[in-house]
Design a protein around this motif. Structure first.
Motif, PDB file in Angstrom:
ATOM      1  N   ILE A  48       0.831  -1.195   0.000  1.00 41.71           N
ATOM      2  CA  ILE A  48       0.000   0.000   0.000  1.00 41.71           C
ATOM      3  C   ILE A  48       0.871   1.253   0.000  1.00 41.71           C
ATOM      4  O   ILE A  48       1.806   1.371   0.790  1.00 41.71           O
ATOM      5  N   GLN A  49       0.540   2.195  -0.860  1.00 38.62           N
ATOM      6  CA  GLN A  49       1.341   3.397  -1.040  1.00 38.62           C
ATOM      7  C   GLN A  49       0.747   4.587  -0.289  1.00 38.62           C
ATOM      8  O   GLN A  49      -0.416   4.590   0.110  1.00 38.62           O
ATOM      9  N   ASN A  50       1.566   5.635  -0.129  1.00 39.44           N
ATOM     10  CA  ASN A  50       1.154   6.803   0.638  1.00 39.44           C
ATOM     11  C   ASN A  50      -0.070   7.500   0.046  1.00 39.44           C
ATOM     12  O   ASN A  50      -0.934   7.985   0.775  1.00 39.44           O
ATOM     13  N   ALA A  51      -0.153   7.578  -1.269  1.00 38.90           N
ATOM     14  CA  ALA A  51      -1.290   8.243  -1.907  1.00 38.90           C
ATOM     15  C   ALA A  51      -2.601   7.549  -1.547  1.00 38.90           C
ATOM     16  O   ALA A  51      -3.622   8.200  -1.290  1.00 38.90           O
ATOM     17  N   PHE A  52      -2.578   6.226  -1.506  1.00 38.39           N
ATOM     18  CA  PHE A  52      -3.763   5.452  -1.142  1.00 38.39           C
ATOM     19  C   PHE A  52      -4.150   5.717   0.306  1.00 38.39           C
ATOM     20  O   PHE A  52      -5.312   5.972   0.623  1.00 38.39           O
ATOM     21  N   VAL A  53      -3.156   5.667   1.204  1.00 37.36           N
ATOM     22  CA  VAL A  53      -3.423   5.878   2.631  1.00 37.36           C
ATOM     23  C   VAL A  53      -3.973   7.275   2.878  1.00 37.36           C
ATOM     24  O   VAL A  53      -4.945   7.459   3.631  1.00 37.36           O
ATOM     25  N   SER A  54      -3.388   8.282   2.254  1.00 41.51           N
ATOM     26  CA  SER A  54      -3.817   9.662   2.453  1.00 41.51           C
ATOM     27  C   SER A  54      -5.277   9.855   2.053  1.00 41.51           C
ATOM     28  O   SER A  54      -6.066  10.451   2.789  1.00 41.51           O
ATOM     29  N   ARG A  55      -5.654   9.332   0.897  1.00 49.10           N
ATOM     30  CA  ARG A  55      -7.034   9.494   0.439  1.00 49.10           C
ATOM     31  C   ARG A  55      -8.005   8.655   1.261  1.00 49.10           C
ATOM     32  O   ARG A  55      -9.143   9.059   1.498  1.00 49.10           O
ATOM     33  N   PHE A  56      -7.545   7.484   1.702  1.00 48.08           N
ATOM     34  CA  PHE A  56      -8.407   6.619   2.504  1.00 48.08           C
ATOM     35  C   PHE A  56      -8.716   7.264   3.856  1.00 48.08           C
ATOM     36  O   PHE A  56      -9.852   7.262   4.320  1.00 48.08           O
ATOM     37  N   ARG A  58      -8.354  10.581   4.734  1.00 54.13           N
ATOM     38  CA  ARG A  58      -9.001  11.878   4.611  1.00 54.13           C
ATOM     39  C   ARG A  58     -10.371  11.809   3.940  1.00 54.13           C
ATOM     40  O   ARG A  58     -11.092  12.803   3.897  1.00 54.13           O
ATOM     41  N   GLY A  59     -10.713  10.644   3.420  1.00 52.75           N
ATOM     42  CA  GLY A  59     -12.014  10.509   2.801  1.00 52.75           C
ATOM     43  C   GLY A  59     -12.065  10.943   1.351  1.00 52.75           C
ATOM     44  O   GLY A  59     -13.141  11.134   0.791  1.00 52.75           O
ATOM     45  N   GLY A  60     -10.911  11.126   0.729  1.00 54.63           N
ATOM     46  CA  GLY A  60     -10.868  11.504  -0.675  1.00 54.63           C
ATOM     47  C   GLY A  60     -11.269  10.353  -1.584  1.00 54.63           C
ATOM     48  O   GLY A  60     -11.313   9.189  -1.167  1.00 54.63           O
ATOM     49  N   HIS A  61     -11.560  10.665  -2.836  1.00 60.11           N
ATOM     50  CA  HIS A  61     -11.976   9.648  -3.793  1.00 60.11           C
ATOM     51  C   HIS A  61     -10.799   8.734  -4.130  1.00 60.11           C
ATOM     52  O   HIS A  61      -9.719   9.194  -4.511  1.00 60.11           O
ATOM     53  N   LEU A  62     -11.021   7.430  -3.979  1.00 56.71           N
ATOM     54  CA  LEU A  62     -10.008   6.446  -4.340  1.00 56.71           C
ATOM     55  C   LEU A  62     -10.214   6.078  -5.810  1.00 56.71           C
ATOM     56  O   LEU A  62     -11.018   5.210  -6.137  1.00 56.71           O
ATOM     57  N   ASP A  63      -9.503   6.748  -6.694  1.00 54.45           N
ATOM     58  CA  ASP A  63      -9.691   6.506  -8.119  1.00 54.45           C
ATOM     59  C   ASP A  63      -9.042   5.188  -8.519  1.00 54.45           C
ATOM     60  O   ASP A  63      -8.255   4.594  -7.782  1.00 54.45           O
ATOM     61  N   SER A  64      -9.376   4.727  -9.712  1.00 55.07           N
ATOM     62  CA  SER A  64      -8.897   3.430 -10.183  1.00 55.07           C
ATOM     63  C   SER A  64      -7.383   3.386 -10.337  1.00 55.07           C
ATOM     64  O   SER A  64      -6.759   2.342 -10.118  1.00 55.07           O
ATOM     65  N   THR A  66      -5.093   4.962  -8.451  1.00 60.41           N
ATOM     66  CA  THR A  66      -4.501   4.793  -7.118  1.00 60.41           C
ATOM     67  C   THR A  66      -4.660   3.362  -6.632  1.00 60.41           C
ATOM     68  O   THR A  66      -3.713   2.767  -6.087  1.00 60.41           O
ATOM     69  N   LYS A  67      -5.834   2.781  -6.835  1.00 63.04           N
ATOM     70  CA  LYS A  67      -6.073   1.397  -6.397  1.00 63.04           C
ATOM     71  C   LYS A  67      -5.272   0.406  -7.239  1.00 63.04           C
ATOM     72  O   LYS A  67      -4.740  -0.581  -6.704  1.00 63.04           O
ATOM     73  N   THR A  68      -5.167   0.664  -8.524  1.00 60.38           N
ATOM     74  CA  THR A  68      -4.423  -0.245  -9.400  1.00 60.38           C
ATOM     75  C   THR A  68      -2.934  -0.232  -9.076  1.00 60.38           C
ATOM     76  O   THR A  68      -2.261  -1.274  -9.154  1.00 60.38           O
ATOM     77  N   ASN A  69      -2.406   0.923  -8.696  1.00 64.59           N
ATOM     78  CA  ASN A  69      -0.991   1.007  -8.313  1.00 64.59           C
ATOM     79  C   ASN A  69      -0.696   0.102  -7.126  1.00 64.59           C
ATOM     80  O   ASN A  69       0.377  -0.502  -7.040  1.00 64.59           O
ATOM     81  N   PHE A 120      -7.882  -7.713  -0.604  1.00 69.18           N
ATOM     82  CA  PHE A 120      -7.815  -6.318  -1.026  1.00 69.18           C
ATOM     83  C   PHE A 120      -8.692  -6.079  -2.251  1.00 69.18           C
ATOM     84  O   PHE A 120      -9.432  -5.090  -2.333  1.00 69.18           O
ATOM     85  N   SER A 121      -8.628  -6.978  -3.207  1.00 66.07           N
ATOM     86  CA  SER A 121      -9.397  -6.812  -4.441  1.00 66.07           C
ATOM     87  C   SER A 121     -10.895  -6.810  -4.170  1.00 66.07           C
ATOM     88  O   SER A 121     -11.640  -5.998  -4.740  1.00 66.07           O
ATOM     89  N   LEU A 122     -11.370  -7.711  -3.312  1.00 66.67           N
ATOM     90  CA  LEU A 122     -12.788  -7.738  -2.965  1.00 66.67           C
ATOM     91  C   LEU A 122     -13.209  -6.449  -2.269  1.00 66.67           C
ATOM     92  O   LEU A 122     -14.276  -5.895  -2.543  1.00 66.67           O
ATOM     93  N   ALA A 123     -12.350  -5.963  -1.366  1.00 67.87           N
ATOM     94  CA  ALA A 123     -12.707  -4.784  -0.569  1.00 67.87           C
ATOM     95  C   ALA A 123     -12.769  -3.519  -1.418  1.00 67.87           C
ATOM     96  O   ALA A 123     -13.639  -2.663  -1.203  1.00 67.87           O
ATOM     97  N   PHE A 124     -11.885  -3.390  -2.411  1.00 66.37           N
ATOM     98  CA  PHE A 124     -11.771  -2.117  -3.124  1.00 66.37           C
ATOM     99  C   PHE A 124     -12.148  -2.169  -4.603  1.00 66.37           C
ATOM    100  O   PHE A 124     -12.310  -1.124  -5.230  1.00 66.37           O
TER     101      PHE A 124
END
Length: 218
Positions: A48-56, A58-64, A66-69, A120-124
């Motif tokens: 899991i990368q920092n961009a994913f954690v930050s958006r998760f 702060r409630g930001g949109h988790l775009d495809s 970020t999730k694919t990375n 992870f794949s099921l969750a996101f």
């Protein structure tokens, strides 16, 4: 555990002030009698990368993207964990007194997890990619807890011309805890998405200051 407390622990640390056993004393070495506010956090993961954690968080949109990375870095077994702490510490005493005192309050939160790539794949991503397949969600372990610390201590400033000794006693009060463990567990999605089969073996433990500890086994 008793209701209203997950942790009831008395920790006594005794060391020369130049030791590394109690970082709060390092403030005293540099600033002397003072009041300081402090905070710290850390996070680490095998995927899991920092961009994913930050958006998760702060409630930001988790775009495809970020999730694919993250997805591209997943293996059969993955780890993620982190913590944060925030508090205030005061070193005080009377003038010309060879003793100083330390008091402090701190809030601490910690989590650690182990999970499969399918989990992870099921969750996101949902179960669309598992149509006609079985997703493995076994071997998942998640633990999260939060507690507060109250600290009292004493510093002996002038044992001789150079030596200083300090100690502190802390009381830790647990606020809440969540622990999830899964054994052999899976989710099957029919090819036409008409049926979903969940096979779950594991346990969930929940405890907080408002309710008794609960165990859920399946």
């Amino acid at each position: 555990m008793r209701k209203g407390a997950l942790l009831f622990l008395m920790i006594i640390s005794f060391s020369a002030l130049y030791g590394q056993f109690n970082n709060d004393f390092l403030y005293y070495i540099k600033y002397g009698r003072s009041v300081s506010a402090h905070g710290e956090y850390d996070f680490n993961s095998t995927a899991i990368q920092n961009a994913f954690v930050s958006r998760f968080i702060r409630g930001g949109h988790l775009d495809s993207v970020t999730k694919t990375n993250v997805y591209n870095k997943l293996t059969a077994a993955n780890r993620a964990g982190g913590s944060y702490a925030a508090g205030i510490t005061a070193f005080w005493g009377t003038k010309n007194n060879k003793y100083s005192y330390v008091t402090g309050l701190k809030q601490v939160e910690f989590f650690n997890s182990t999970f499969s790539d399918d989990f992870f794949s099921l969750a996101f991503f949902g179960n669309k990619m598992f149509a006609g397949k079985t997703a493995n969600i076994g071997g998942t372990n998640i633990i999260h807890f939060k507690f507060q610390e109250v600290k009292l201590g004493l510093i002996w400033d002038r044992i001789d011309t150079t030596a200083q000794v300090g100690f502190s006693v802390s009381y830790l009060k647990g606020q809440d805890m969540l622990q999830v463990n899964t054994g052999t567990s899976s989710v099957y999605t029919a090819a036409d998405a008409s049926e979903i089969y969940l096979n779950m073996h594991g346990s969930v433990t929940v405890s907080d200051t408002a309710k008794n500890k609960r165990w859920i086994d399946a």
